[in-house]
Write an enzyme that holds these catalytic residues in place. Structure first.
Site, mmCIF file in Angstrom:
data_model
loop_
_atom_site.group_PDB
_atom_site.id
_atom_site.type_symbol
_atom_site.label_atom_id
_atom_site.label_comp_id
_atom_site.label_asym_id
_atom_site.label_seq_id
_atom_site.Cartn_x
_atom_site.Cartn_y
_atom_site.Cartn_z
ATOM 1 N N CYS A 77 0.810 -1.214 0.000
ATOM 2 C CA CYS A 77 0.000 0.000 0.000
ATOM 3 C C CYS A 77 0.845 1.266 0.000
ATOM 4 O O CYS A 77 0.436 2.294 -0.533
ATOM 5 C CB CYS A 77 -0.922 0.010 1.223
ATOM 6 S SG CYS A 77 -2.106 -1.354 1.284
ATOM 7 N N PHE A 78 2.005 1.203 0.606
ATOM 8 C CA PHE A 78 2.769 2.423 0.832
ATOM 9 C C PHE A 78 4.090 2.487 0.072
ATOM 10 O O PHE A 78 4.837 3.440 0.225
ATOM 11 C CB PHE A 78 3.030 2.598 2.331
ATOM 12 C CG PHE A 78 1.771 2.572 3.142
ATOM 13 C CD1 PHE A 78 0.849 3.601 3.042
ATOM 14 C CD2 PHE A 78 1.488 1.511 3.980
ATOM 15 C CE1 PHE A 78 -0.323 3.580 3.773
ATOM 16 C CE2 PHE A 78 0.319 1.483 4.719
ATOM 17 C CZ PHE A 78 -0.594 2.523 4.613
ATOM 18 N N ASP A 93 3.764 -3.090 14.255
ATOM 19 C CA ASP A 93 3.241 -3.803 13.077
ATOM 20 C C ASP A 93 3.925 -5.158 12.936
ATOM 21 O O ASP A 93 4.445 -5.508 11.878
ATOM 22 C CB ASP A 93 3.450 -2.958 11.820
ATOM 23 C CG ASP A 93 2.640 -3.466 10.625
ATOM 24 O OD1 ASP A 93 1.739 -4.319 10.837
ATOM 25 O OD2 ASP A 93 2.903 -3.020 9.496
ATOM 26 N N GLU A 103 7.326 0.121 -2.391
ATOM 27 C CA GLU A 103 7.884 -1.079 -3.006
ATOM 28 C C GLU A 103 9.180 -1.470 -2.308
ATOM 29 O O GLU A 103 9.798 -0.667 -1.612
ATOM 30 C CB GLU A 103 8.171 -0.820 -4.491
ATOM 31 C CG GLU A 103 6.952 -0.415 -5.293
ATOM 32 C CD GLU A 103 7.301 0.061 -6.695
ATOM 33 O OE1 GLU A 103 6.385 0.104 -7.532
ATOM 34 O OE2 GLU A 103 8.484 0.405 -6.949
ATOM 35 N N VAL A 104 9.576 -2.722 -2.519
ATOM 36 C CA VAL A 104 10.869 -3.195 -2.034
ATOM 37 C C VAL A 104 11.656 -3.723 -3.229
ATOM 38 O O VAL A 104 11.136 -4.502 -4.028
ATOM 39 C CB VAL A 104 10.713 -4.304 -0.976
ATOM 40 C CG1 VAL A 104 12.092 -4.818 -0.554
ATOM 41 C CG2 VAL A 104 9.977 -3.791 0.244
#
Length: 526
Positions: free
Chosen positions: A277-278, A386, A280-281
């Protein structure tokens, strides 16, 4: 994920044969209080050849000691007794001008070791001076300089390294004894048709005169002599010593001595590993030489100023079971540079092909590693916020590390900050955190209980068949997930302790880590 350089692509390993000449013969982002005389080896419980699986159900949850495990030997410490000449244990290629390149075996004079993890050194070989990573060297002519000496690693970690199917019978290492101060342990890989690949541990005792022995009838003046003798003669061991256990280069503490805020141009994004959602890796390289993982955040995800302030705290958190934060690009889009973990996120790993072969002891071992990292977070008075399988990263030999600690607090997305939106991980979040925003280490403990269900179900979404709203309502009214199939009641009981309504009644991570170790960690042969 252990970092490695792009030249060579794989992690560098070191292995030295001890065969005598006349012998014949082996990501994350997207996806202490408690509650309430022949050598006689202490053999490891029967593993299969796949991943070194232990076939017999462990005494409690897992027959492993995973307290504070490491992926590389602990070698160099602060200078003591005026010793200033060290020997290089690995090759090191400098990444910035102020660093010093050197080759394995090179002798180095330490000029200044007061600056933490990077020491100013002078190479006796090349005559050059620069900064070196302190964990790449050891005092000359010391036991720490021996390739086979792995220092203070645990029994379980030695087994994780030795149970690699590529290791020949007789692969070995020497480590500190966990049960007897001043003693050592010789850990040796073995194989037989009944047990398959297994590890045997032999206690090395110390004589008052300073010598060493495994059996009193055969004594040695040094550990080096002991290793040389048993490399030629089994003499009561399961097998004579053949190869030093291979290991990857250790992580340096940071990319270089003064590399923290780095230019975006120094990073090359190469392979996308995941998207969420926030952001990329990516797998990529820094300065064209260093393999790293790079998290790219969508503009507006968080304030660059708030992120940089939090990152200053995050970079000080250093533990073997936390993914290392290397550097940042603090202008939007924000880049976060971390160590590269080769197997990706734990969630993807569990759901993938490799996950099919994982058995309970290995799953519990992974849980214990995560608890070890979180126990450190607990001691540092930090909060993850988280904790879930998607934010745990997996490297070689089933090494697990906690990632993304603290980032959730900075997210400014309205659908996330409302704590009810689709982007918020309701199913992993403690009720007091989801309803009232009370995030503490005890809400992390709740999340760890949910993570345990992910492990035992190989990545199943928690509360199957239930939506976020229903989960929040039912949990608040006392509902808790039942014991997953094939999960021991003892492990489900630990989950239930994590899900107690009163946060203060939930266990500490220190307690959880201890419960995920065997009921008795004494090494009979040690």
């Amino acid at each position: 994920m252990g970092s490695s350089k792009s030249k060579p692509k794989g992690p560098s390993q070191r292995r030295r044969s001890l065969e005598p000449p006349d012998s014949t013969h082996h990501g994350g982002f997207p996806a202490s209080q408690t509650p309430n005389k022949t050598a006689a080896p202490d053999t490891h419980r029967t593993p299969s050849r796949s991943f070194g699986t232990v076939a017999t159900e462990p005494k409690l949850f897992g027959d492993f000691n995973t307290s504070d495990t490491v992926t590389s030997p602990q070698r160099a410490g602060a200078l003591a007794g005026g010793v200033t000449t060290f020997v290089a244990l690995y090759d090191y290629e400098s990444w910035i001008e102020t660093d010093l390149s050197f080759k394995k075996g090179e002798r180095l004079q330490i000029v200044n070791n007061t600056e933490g993890n990077w020491w100013l050194a002078h190479s006796v070989t090349t005559g050059q001076t620069g900064y070196i990573p302190s964990n790449y060297v050891a005092p000359s002519d010391s036991i720490q300089a021996e390739e086979w000496y792995f220092g203070k690693i645990t029994r379980r970690e030695s087994e994780r390294l030795l149970l690699n199917p590529e290791n020949p019978r007789g692969t070995f290492l020497v480590r500190e004894s966990e049960t007897t101060k001043g003693a050592y342990c010789l850990s040796v890989s073995d194989f037989d048709n009944a047990k398959g690949l297994n590890v045997k541990h032999y206690k090395i005792r110390k004589l008052d005169s300073g010598g060493f022995y495994i059996t009193s009838r055969t004594q040695f003046s040094s550990l080096q002599q002991l290793v040389a003798y048993y490399s030629k003669h089994a003499d009561g061991l399961c097998h004579r010593l053949t190869n030093v256990c291979p290991t990857s280069k250790p992580q340096t503490q940071g990319l270089a001595k003064d590399a923290w805020e780095i230019p975006r141009e120094s990073l090359r994004l190469e392979v996308k590993l995941g998207q969420g959602c926030f952001g990329e890796v990516w797998m990529g390289t820094w300065n064209g030489t260093t393999r790293v993982a790079i998290k790219t955040l969508k503009p507006g995800t968080m304030s660059p100023e708030a992120f940089l302030q939090e990152a200053q705290v995050m970079k000080k958190l250093r533990h073997k079971k936390l993914v290392q934060l290397y550097a940042v690009v603090s202008e939007e889009p924000i880049y976060i540079v971390i160590e590269y973990m080769s197997k990706g996120s734990l969630l993807d790993f569990l759901k993938g092909e490799m996950g099919k072969y994982l058995r309970l002891p290995q799953l519990v071992d992974m849980a214990a590693q995560i608890a070890s990292g979180m126990a450190y977070v607990e001691r540092m008075n930090y909060v993850h916020r988280d904790l879930r399988a998607a934010n745990i990263l997996v490297g070689e030999n089933l090494v697990c590390k906690v990632a993304d600690f603290g980032l959730a607090r900075l997210i400014e997305d309205n659908e996330y900050t409302a704590r009810q939106g689709a982007k918020f991980p309701i199913k992993w979040t403690a009720p007091e955190a989801a309803l009232y925003g009370r995030f503490t280490i005890k809400s992390d403990v709740w999340s760890f209980g949910i993570l345990l269900t992910e492990l035992t179900t190989k990545g199943r979404v928690p509360y199957p068949g239930m939506g976020n709203g229903e989960v929040l309502d039912r949990v608040e009214r006392g509902y808790r997930m039942p014991c997953p199939p094939e999960c021991p009641e003892s492990l489900h009981d630990l989950m239930s302790q994590c899900w107690r309504r009163d946060p203060e009644e939930r266990p500490t991570f220190e307690y959880l880590q201890a419960q995920l170790l065997p009921a008795c960690v004494l090494e009979v042969a040690e």
